[in-house]
Scaffold this active site. Structure first.
Site, short mmCIF file in Angstrom:
data_model
loop_
_atom_site.label_atom_id
_atom_site.label_comp_id
_atom_site.label_asym_id
_atom_site.label_seq_id
_atom_site.Cartn_x
_atom_site.Cartn_y
_atom_site.Cartn_z
N CYS A 9 6.79 7.01 1.51
CA CYS A 9 6.68 6.70 0.08
C CYS A 9 5.56 5.67 -0.06
O CYS A 9 5.44 4.75 0.75
CB CYS A 9 8.00 6.13 -0.43
SG CYS A 9 7.91 5.51 -2.12
N CYS A 43 0.74 10.49 -3.89
CA CYS A 43 2.19 10.35 -4.07
C CYS A 43 2.93 11.27 -3.09
O CYS A 43 2.67 12.48 -3.06
CB CYS A 43 2.53 10.74 -5.51
SG CYS A 43 4.29 10.75 -5.85
N HIS A 64 5.20 3.19 -1.83
CA HIS A 64 5.57 1.78 -2.04
C HIS A 64 6.04 1.08 -0.77
O HIS A 64 6.06 -0.15 -0.72
CB HIS A 64 6.70 1.70 -3.06
CG HIS A 64 6.29 2.02 -4.46
ND1 HIS A 64 5.72 3.21 -4.82
CD2 HIS A 64 6.37 1.27 -5.60
CE1 HIS A 64 5.48 3.20 -6.11
NE2 HIS A 64 5.86 2.04 -6.62
N GLU A 83 7.64 -2.90 -6.52
CA GLU A 83 6.92 -3.12 -7.79
C GLU A 83 7.16 -4.52 -8.34
O GLU A 83 6.29 -5.10 -8.98
CB GLU A 83 7.34 -2.07 -8.83
CG GLU A 83 6.82 -0.71 -8.46
CD GLU A 83 6.59 0.22 -9.64
OE1 GLU A 83 6.86 -0.16 -10.78
OE2 GLU A 83 6.11 1.34 -9.38
N1 DGL Z 1 4.75 7.53 -5.49
C1 DGL Z 1 6.10 7.90 -5.16
C2 DGL Z 1 6.15 8.43 -3.73
O1 DGL Z 1 5.30 8.15 -2.91
C3 DGL Z 1 7.05 6.74 -5.31
C4 DGL Z 1 7.30 6.32 -6.75
C5 DGL Z 1 7.94 7.40 -7.59
O2 DGL Z 1 9.15 7.70 -7.38
O3 DGL Z 1 7.25 7.95 -8.41
O4 DGL Z 1 7.03 9.19 -3.41
#
Ligand code: DGL
Length: 284
Positions: free
Chosen positions: A193, A78, A195, A158
């Site tokens: 990020c 993350c 996503h 998502e």
């Molecule tokens: N996994 C988070 C990131 O890479 C994105 C999703 C979230 O906000 O938890 O920053």
């Protein structure tokens, strides 16, 4: 423990939810023999809008859950958690190598840029913690870095909204402060990020062919491989595919359904274990 037993231990991969599966894909591709445990903290996603203090605590609890299961390396997939928790976790567990995605992403962007003008898109938390900005400037002090929060892309990714006119309009609107800033003149954009790789085609269309897109999943997987090789911990059982175990902190069925948008392999809900990590106390 013998060295072959140590090498057979899984790599722990942790994310706030499903997005880290993009990093898991890259690790599977570069290190197919490795055993992996993936933990998605789906009960507390999103991390991107939470404070650094909360995200650090969540990361510490997730790390504890994975370390209890015995891992040989911890990857914080993350970006938001990588931005704040790599150092605290490395201090807490000095015997274990802890890797985040921000360092490898910064490395890749510094390699890609020609004019030293780099853009970063990420969650609100990652942008406000300035983790990418600082990591890039450490590597390339002459760089100018502009960062833009695009938390809305998380929901699009998502929901499987990865293309089409409407998605393109939203992406263009979110990126417009970055692209209309003539001073910024970026030639490289970091997808900071988990996503955002899902929206890569639309982002590429919006930014145009002169801007290189950097996806930290790939460079993180290569950094994991280098680190394991240096520590002589590669699971060298050629031809044999590693086992992947999935842990989540909320309903396995939603995780399995949304995972289709991020992971290259099918995940059966019955194979996903739900665990509770919120009561974990972290060693001080
Ligand atoms: N996994 C988070 C990131 O890479 C994105 C999703 C979230 O906000 O938890 O920053």
């Amino acid at each position: 423990m013998s060295s072959s037993q140590a090498s057979a231990l899984p790599i722990g991969v942790f994310d706030s939810g499903v997005g880290g599966l993009t990093v898991l894909n890259a690790i599977r591709e570069h290190l197919p023999s490795e055993n992996l445990i993936y933990l998605g903290d789906t009960a507390r996603v999103p991390y991107g809008t939470k404070s650094a203090v909360s995200v650090t605590r969540y990361a510490e609890q997730a790390a504890k859950a994975l370390i209890e299961r015995k891992i040989k390396l911890l990857v914080i997939a993350c970006n938001t958690a990588s931005a704040v928790a790599v150092e605290p976790l490395q201090k807490l567990y000095p015997q274990l190598k802890v890797m985040g995605v921000v360092g490898p992403g910064a490395d890749a962007s510094c390699e890609a840029t020609r004019n030293n003008k780099i853009g970063v898109i990420a969650t609100e938390g990652t942008v406000s913690n300035e983790a990418y900005q600082n990591a890039i400037l450490q590597r390339l002090p002459d760089a100018s870095v502009v960062a833009q929060p695009c938390s809305l892309f998380v929901a699009l990714a998502e929901e499987g909204w990865h293309e089409g006119d409407l998605v393109k309009q939203i992406v263009a609107k979110c990126l417009s402060p970055l692209l209309s800033d003539s001073q910024a003149n970026i030639d490289t954009l970091v997808l900071g990020c988990t996503h955002f790789p899902a929206l890569k085609n639309v982002i590429a269309e919006v930014v145009g062919p002169d801007v290189a897109l950097v996806d930290s999943a790939e460079t993180t997987a290569m950094a994991v491989k280098r680190s394991l090789a240096e520590a002589e911990l590669l699971n060298d059982v050629s031809q044999q595919s590693g086992v992947v175990e999935f842990l989540v902190t909320d309903s396995p069925s939603r995780f399995a359904r949304v995972a289709v948008n991020f992971f290259n392999e099918p995940i059966v809900p019955a194979e996903i274990q739900q665990i509770d990590i919120q009561h974990f106390r972290v060693p001080t």
